[in-house]
Structures are given as C-alpha cells and as structure tokens.
Design a protein around this motif. Structure first.
Motif, short mmCIF file in Angstrom:
data_model
loop_
_atom_site.label_atom_id
_atom_site.label_comp_id
_atom_site.label_asym_id
_atom_site.label_seq_id
_atom_site.Cartn_x
_atom_site.Cartn_y
_atom_site.Cartn_z
N GLY A 223 0.81 -1.21 0.00
CA GLY A 223 0.00 0.00 0.00
C GLY A 223 0.84 1.26 0.00
N PHE A 224 1.92 1.25 0.77
CA PHE A 224 2.81 2.41 0.79
C PHE A 224 3.40 2.66 -0.59
CE2 PHE A 224 7.34 3.66 0.98
CZ PHE A 224 7.17 5.01 1.30
N LEU A 225 3.89 1.61 -1.24
CA LEU A 225 4.51 1.76 -2.56
C LEU A 225 3.49 2.19 -3.61
CD1 LEU A 225 6.90 -1.32 -2.59
CD2 LEU A 225 7.54 1.09 -2.37
N ALA A 226 2.22 1.86 -3.39
CA ALA A 226 1.18 2.27 -4.33
C ALA A 226 0.73 3.71 -4.10
CB ALA A 226 -0.03 1.34 -4.20
N SER A 227 1.08 4.27 -2.98
CA SER A 227 0.57 5.59 -2.60
C SER A 227 1.40 6.73 -3.18
CB SER A 227 0.57 5.71 -1.07
OG SER A 227 1.89 5.92 -0.59
N PRO A 228 0.85 7.93 -3.18
CA PRO A 228 1.61 9.10 -3.63
C PRO A 228 2.84 9.36 -2.76
CG PRO A 228 -0.74 9.58 -3.65
CD PRO A 228 -0.57 8.25 -2.95
N ARG A 229 2.83 8.88 -1.53
CA ARG A 229 3.98 9.10 -0.64
C ARG A 229 5.24 8.38 -1.13
NH1 ARG A 229 2.33 7.67 5.32
NH2 ARG A 229 1.43 5.88 4.26
N ALA A 230 5.06 7.38 -1.98
CA ALA A 230 6.21 6.63 -2.50
C ALA A 230 6.57 7.05 -3.91
CB ALA A 230 5.91 5.13 -2.46
N ALA A 231 6.22 8.26 -4.28
CA ALA A 231 6.46 8.72 -5.65
C ALA A 231 7.94 8.79 -6.02
CB ALA A 231 5.82 10.10 -5.85
N TYR A 232 8.81 8.86 -5.01
CA TYR A 232 10.26 8.96 -5.27
C TYR A 232 10.96 7.63 -5.02
CZ TYR A 232 14.56 11.75 -5.78
OH TYR A 232 15.74 12.30 -6.23
N VAL A 233 10.19 6.55 -4.93
CA VAL A 233 10.75 5.21 -4.70
C VAL A 233 10.49 4.37 -5.94
CG1 VAL A 233 10.70 3.14 -3.28
CG2 VAL A 233 10.27 5.38 -2.23
N THR A 234 11.54 3.97 -6.63
CA THR A 234 11.36 3.11 -7.80
C THR A 234 12.61 2.26 -8.02
OG1 THR A 234 10.53 3.07 -10.09
CG2 THR A 234 12.25 4.71 -9.58
N GLY A 235 12.40 1.11 -8.63
CA GLY A 235 13.51 0.19 -8.90
C GLY A 235 14.04 -0.52 -7.67
N GLN A 236 13.21 -0.59 -6.62
CA GLN A 236 13.68 -1.18 -5.37
C GLN A 236 13.11 -2.58 -5.14
OE1 GLN A 236 16.07 0.58 -3.66
NE2 GLN A 236 15.81 1.83 -5.52
N THR A 237 13.90 -3.40 -4.47
CA THR A 237 13.47 -4.71 -4.02
C THR A 237 13.59 -4.75 -2.51
OG1 THR A 237 14.22 -5.79 -6.07
CG2 THR A 237 13.92 -7.20 -4.14
N VAL A 238 12.47 -4.87 -1.84
CA VAL A 238 12.44 -4.77 -0.37
C VAL A 238 11.85 -6.03 0.23
CG1 VAL A 238 11.62 -3.44 1.59
CG2 VAL A 238 12.20 -2.27 -0.55
N SER A 239 12.52 -6.56 1.26
CA SER A 239 12.03 -7.74 1.95
C SER A 239 11.17 -7.35 3.14
CB SER A 239 13.19 -8.60 2.44
OG SER A 239 13.87 -9.20 1.36
N VAL A 240 10.07 -8.08 3.32
CA VAL A 240 9.25 -7.97 4.52
C VAL A 240 9.35 -9.35 5.16
CG1 VAL A 240 6.96 -7.44 5.45
CG2 VAL A 240 7.75 -6.32 3.35
N SER A 241 10.45 -9.56 5.89
CA SER A 241 10.81 -10.93 6.28
C SER A 241 11.30 -11.05 7.72
CB SER A 241 11.88 -11.46 5.34
OG SER A 241 13.08 -10.69 5.47
N GLY A 242 11.09 -10.04 8.52
CA GLY A 242 11.53 -10.14 9.91
C GLY A 242 13.04 -10.07 10.08
#
Length: 247
Positions: A223-242
């Motif tokens: 949801g964050f990456l889909a939002s306007p707040r993430a407009a300056y985030v691209t080409g990233q690979t992020v883990s949500v893995s603890g």
C-alpha cells in the motif's frame, strides 16, 4: 476530520487476490480509496473478497495466454493505475527431482504473466503520467530456498523486470518496485506447521524477529509503494521478512 483516501479515483488490479496476501492487499488498496479488480483462478473466492471491498472480480488462469489476454481486453477500456502482480505457484521438491514440464507452468504464472500484464497496462499509465507497477516476489528468491529452485528462479526474474521497467517508465511518472515476503502466517503455512511442527520451529529460529509475518504487514508495504507518498521510490526490491534478508 476528513478521511484521506490517497488512491481515490484510481483503479487497481491484483492477481491472486482471492485469499492470503492477495486478499490483504485488496483490503489495503480498497481502504485507500482504490477500485480494486481481483483476477484469480478461484472466481468464487475473488467475488467474495470483491464484495467485501466494493470491487470487482474476474476469472483468470495465468498459465493460459488466452485467459491473460481476455483480462487485458476486459480492462483495456478504463485501464489500470496500480498493477499488483501477486499471484504465484510453487512446487516443493529437490531440483534434480523436478519435472521440466512443470517448469513451464511455473514460469508462465510467476514471470510471463506479470510481464504481459505490465506490457499491457504501462502505456495507459504513461499516458496519464501516473502509475504503480508492483511485483510480489519472495525472500527465497533473494536468499535461496531449499526445495523451491524453479519457483525462486521465476520470482527472481521479477527483480530484473521491475528494475528495467523502473528505468523505462520513470520519465512518465510510473514507478516499479518489488516486495519480497518472508515466512508469512497464512492458512497454507499453518497447515504445513501442523504437519511438520519441528521444521516450523527451526524456521522461526532463523528469523531475527522470531515470528512469522502477517498478511497485513506485507499488504501495508504494498500500500505504501502504491501511494503518492512513495512517488520517489522506484527500482527497489524490499524484503518484509523479519530480518532474514538485510540488504
């Protein structure tokens, strides 16, 4: 206080949204104001989730070119602003025991269909100068996963795809990112834990936070990456893995 809906007026397509992480992503995006279309082989499940969130459902077999093209044709008129390629299929077995016939199905679902859907909906995003391409991979594709070689290979292909699309689409205001869930508490995981309690206990010890993640935690990052707040985030690979992967 006026509730802010950052995706109001946007259309989102979520593959594999009938259950698990996909259903949580649907709830997250709908809560942000998006009209969400769920594309899933499980049409009844997709319709149930869609009804809960005021969305729509469409049946798709991502292993079938004709089925994928039918989805593209169905949505081509209004287009898609947020594309979440979440669906995936795996077979847990040693690589040397795997059947090449099964490789093709996994490749089609896990990599080819995200490629085709991105190709179909990127032009509309570029024309509107706003769009979000999101790919749900797996932490196993970053760190390796015993018994899931073909699945990990296909999902790792999303890294190169997403980064390349990020470069090609940036000038049009379209971002492209990958989210890699680790061990996540889903009905499938709980069933596996019931059958192999000692294995699950060992897996949990490899996680710095010492627990499985929740579907909502993965969905929140999408949801964050889909939002306007993430407009300056691209080409990233992020883990949500603890903390399993820290790079």
């Amino acid at each position: 206080m006026i509730e802010v809906k950052p995706l109001a007026g946007r259309r989102a397509l979520v593959t594999g949204g009938a259950s698990g992480i996909g259903a949580a992503i649907v709830a997250e995006l709908a809560g942000m104001g998006a009209h969400v279309i769920i594309a899933d082989l499980d049409l009844a499940g997709a319709e149930r989730v869609a009804a809960e969130h005021g969305g729509a459902a469409i049946e798709v077999d991502l292993a079938s070119d004709d089925s994928v093209e039918a989805v593209v044709a169905h949505l081509s008129g209004d287009g898609v602003d947020v594309l979440v390629n979440n669906a995936g299929v795996s077979a847990v077995e040693p690589f040397l025991d795997s059947d090449p016939a099964g490789w093709d199905r996994m490749w089609r679902i896990n990599l080819r269909s995200p490629m085709r859907l991105a190709q179909a909906f990127m032009p509309g995003m570029a024309e509107r100068t706003w769009g979000r391409l999101l790919f749900v991979s797996t932490d196993g594709a970053r760190a390796g996963a015993g018994g899931e070689s073909v699945y990990a290979a296909c999902k790792a292909g999303l890294f190169g795809l997403a980064k390349t699309l990020a470069r090609e689409a940036a000038k049009h205001g379209v971002t492209s990112n990958v989210v890699c869930p680790g061990l996540v508490d889903t009905p499938m995981l709980r069933a596996h834990a019931d059958r192999h309690p000692s294995l699950m206990a060992a897996l949990l010890k490899t996680i710095p936070l010492r627990r499985a993640g929740t579907v909502d935690e993965v969905a929140a990052y999408v949801g964050f990456l889909a939002s306007p707040r993430a407009a300056y985030v691209t080409g990233q690979t992020v883990s949500v893995s603890g903390g399993v992967t820290m790079a």
